[in-house]
Design an enzyme around this catalytic site. Sequence first.
Site, short mmCIF file in Angstrom:
data_model
loop_
_atom_site.label_atom_id
_atom_site.label_comp_id
_atom_site.label_asym_id
_atom_site.label_seq_id
_atom_site.Cartn_x
_atom_site.Cartn_y
_atom_site.Cartn_z
N ASN A 16 0.84 -1.21 0.00
CA ASN A 16 0.00 0.00 0.00
C ASN A 16 0.87 1.26 0.00
O ASN A 16 0.54 2.24 -0.66
CB ASN A 16 -0.94 0.00 1.20
CG ASN A 16 -2.19 -0.81 0.94
OD1 ASN A 16 -3.03 -0.43 0.15
ND2 ASN A 16 -2.28 -1.97 1.60
N HIS A 111 -7.90 -0.43 6.12
CA HIS A 111 -8.25 -1.70 6.76
C HIS A 111 -8.91 -2.60 5.71
O HIS A 111 -9.77 -2.13 4.96
CB HIS A 111 -9.21 -1.44 7.93
CG HIS A 111 -9.58 -2.70 8.65
ND1 HIS A 111 -8.70 -3.35 9.49
CD2 HIS A 111 -10.70 -3.44 8.61
CE1 HIS A 111 -9.29 -4.44 9.95
NE2 HIS A 111 -10.50 -4.52 9.44
N ALA A 175 -7.85 -3.90 -4.64
CA ALA A 175 -8.75 -2.77 -4.42
C ALA A 175 -8.10 -1.74 -3.48
O ALA A 175 -8.24 -0.53 -3.68
CB ALA A 175 -10.08 -3.25 -3.86
N GLU A 176 -7.39 -2.22 -2.47
CA GLU A 176 -6.70 -1.30 -1.54
C GLU A 176 -5.75 -0.39 -2.30
O GLU A 176 -5.65 0.81 -2.02
CB GLU A 176 -5.91 -2.10 -0.49
CG GLU A 176 -6.77 -2.88 0.48
CD GLU A 176 -5.93 -3.59 1.53
OE1 GLU A 176 -5.04 -2.96 2.12
OE2 GLU A 176 -6.16 -4.80 1.76
C1 GRF Z 1 -3.16 -4.50 4.09
O1 GRF Z 1 -4.11 -5.49 3.79
C2 GRF Z 1 -3.75 -3.45 4.96
O2 GRF Z 1 -5.09 -3.18 4.68
C3 GRF Z 1 -3.63 -4.05 6.33
O3 GRF Z 1 -2.38 -4.69 6.31
C4 GRF Z 1 -2.05 -5.05 4.98
C5 GRF Z 1 -0.73 -4.41 4.69
O4 GRF Z 1 -0.19 -4.81 3.44
N1 GRF Z 1 -3.79 -3.06 7.35
P1 GRF Z 1 1.01 -3.99 2.81
O5 GRF Z 1 2.12 -3.92 3.84
O6 GRF Z 1 0.50 -2.63 2.45
O7 GRF Z 1 1.42 -4.77 1.60
#
Ligand code: GRF
Length: 218
Positions: A16, A111, A175-176
Site C-alpha cells: 500500500n 483496513h 482494491a486497496e
Molecule cells: C493490508 O491489507 C492493509 O489493509 C492491512 O495490512 C495489509 C498491509 O499490506 N492493514 P502492505 O504492507 O500494504 O502490503
Amino acid sequence: MIRRRTAVLISGRGSNMLSLLEAAARDDFPARIVAVLSNRPDAPGLARAATQGIPAEAIDHRGFADRDGFERALDARLRALDIDLVCLAGFMRLLTARFVEAWRDRMLNIHPSLLPAFPGLDTHARALAAGVRFAGCTVHVVRAEMDSGPIVAQACVPVLPGDDAAALGARVLAAEHLLYPQALALFASGAARVTDETIAYGADVRFPAQPLLAPATA
Ligand code: GRF
C-alpha cells in the site's frame, strides 16, 4: 496547490505504501510523501521505499521500555520532519489514545474490510465464515478505538465461489491499492473533511469516488 507533507507508517511488506508513493510522485497530487517509517527494522517495505528515493527509517519499538516511550520517539520524529498527515499502511502497532489525539484528523488508516464489519485481524477468513457476498476495504480517519473513525472511502469486491482467505485477500488488496491513493487525495486536498464525526465531501467530488470494482470474470 499545497502538497501536504505526509509520512507513511508501515510494519511489513509495504505494498500500500508503494501505491501511495506512485500516486504521490505526480506534481499535481495534493500530498507529498516525505518519509516512510517502520516500527520494525526488518520490514521489507523500508528497502522498497528507499529504492523509490524516499527516506525510510525504522524506529524499533523493542528499543523502548513501554508503548509510551515508543510513541514519544515516533511523535518527535514526525514533528522534526514537519509532517502534516500520517498514513498508516499495514502498521501493526496499536496506538494509544494520546498519540491518536495528538494527530487527530491528520491520520488515516487502511483496513481490509468494509468497516464497521470485521475490525481487527483475520478479516478475510471471518468474512468467508460469515458468508458475506461482498468484501472490501476502508480508508478511515484514525480514532482511538481500533479500526474506527470517520470513513473517507470504501471499495468493495465480490466474494466468489471457491474463495479461500488468500484468494479473497488478494482481490481486496488490489482494491486497496486503488483506494488508498484516491482517499488520500480527497483528504489531503480538503475535498473530504471530518464533520460531526463523519466525512463531508466538497460539492465538486464526483461520487462514488471508487465504485464497485468489477468482478474478475474468466
Ligand atoms: C493490508 O491489507 C492493509 O489493509 C492491512 O495490512 C495489509 C498491509 O499490506 N492493514 P502492505 O504492507 O500494504 O502490503
